[in-house]
Write a protein that holds these residues in place. Structure first.
Motif, PDB file in Angstrom:
ATOM      1  N   GLY A  13      -9.589 -36.210  37.985  1.00  0.00           N
ATOM      2  CA  GLY A  13      -8.662 -35.696  39.000  1.00  0.00           C
ATOM      3  C   GLY A  13      -8.100 -36.817  39.830  1.00  0.00           C
ATOM      4  N   GLY A  14      -7.199 -36.470  40.740  1.00  0.00           N
ATOM      5  CA  GLY A  14      -6.590 -37.482  41.589  1.00  0.00           C
ATOM      6  C   GLY A  14      -5.691 -36.847  42.631  1.00  0.00           C
ATOM      7  N   GLU A  41      -3.356 -35.613  35.691  1.00  0.00           N
ATOM      8  CA  GLU A  41      -4.517 -36.495  35.904  1.00  0.00           C
ATOM      9  C   GLU A  41      -5.444 -36.491  34.686  1.00  0.00           C
ATOM     10  N   GLU A  54      -6.161 -39.943  32.724  1.00  0.00           N
ATOM     11  CA  GLU A  54      -7.510 -40.507  32.811  1.00  0.00           C
ATOM     12  C   GLU A  54      -8.285 -40.407  31.502  1.00  0.00           C
TER      13      GLU A  54
HETATM   14 MG    MG Z   1      -9.151 -39.995  39.359  1.00  0.00          MG
END
Ligand code: MG
Ligand code: 8DG
Ligand code: MG
Length: 149
Positions: free
Chosen positions: A43-44, A59, A63
């Motif tokens: 996530g982000g 995300e 990632e």
């Molecule tokens: Mg992240």
């Protein structure tokens, strides 16, 4: 990235994902000034104009290289995470999504941001690694369960 500049003390919005596979979730060990070496969800940061679903999908792709089943993405809960200590105070409103992979379970997680994460792996919910990133640990300790009933 803040690049050592002065950081304005404002709350930020993060979107993170419980990616479920059987009884397992995807976690990676963080490499970051925030929660270094703890296990966290992919996530982000929510970007301007994005939906939670769009942010989660972006995300996950950035990632791990993997794609969600977009029809099965759901909002689970939101938590308020305030870390007021030095050297780096931060405040995240963290949106937790739930999802499964598109096209069954045959996509493999790649570590596409190796400066931010040691690598991704599946962990049984009954046997989570330690230490968990504290916002996640707080939820687990409160009895939160991301799996559908
Ligand atoms: Mg992240
Ligand atoms: P970006 O530049 O890609 O947008 O950000 P990122 O580098 O991927 O940010 P991140 O640190 O992975 O996520 C943003 C914040 O979300 C993190 O600093 C604190 C908050 N957060 C939680 N719980 C979790 C979690 O389990 N995983 C992740 N990745 N972030 C989490 O509160
Ligand atoms: Mg990211």
């Amino acid at each position: 990235m803040e690049n050592g500049k002065t950081i304005a003390l404002v709350p930020r919005v993060a979107v993170v994902v419980f990616l479920l596979r059987g009884k397992a979730v995807l976690l990676g060990r963080r490499r970051s000034s925030v929660g270094d070496s703890t296990f966290a969800l992919p996530g982000g940061h929510l970007e301007f104009g994005e939906s939670f679903e769009e942010c989660a999908a972006r995300e996950l792709k950035e990632e791990t290289g993997m794609d969600f089943d977009k029809k099965k993405m759901e909002l689970l809960t939101v938590t308020n995470n305030v870390f007021s200590e030095q050297p780096k105070p931060y405040h995240y409103v963290t949106v937790f999504m739930r999802g499964v992979l598109a096209d069954g379970d045959d996509q493999l997680p790649q570590n596409l941001e190796p400066t931010k994460c040691d690598g991704w792996d599946w962990y049984d919910w009954a046997n989570l690694p330690e230490p968990l990133f504290w916002p996640l640990e707080k939820m687990v300790k409160s009895g939160f369960n991301p799996f559908p009933n």
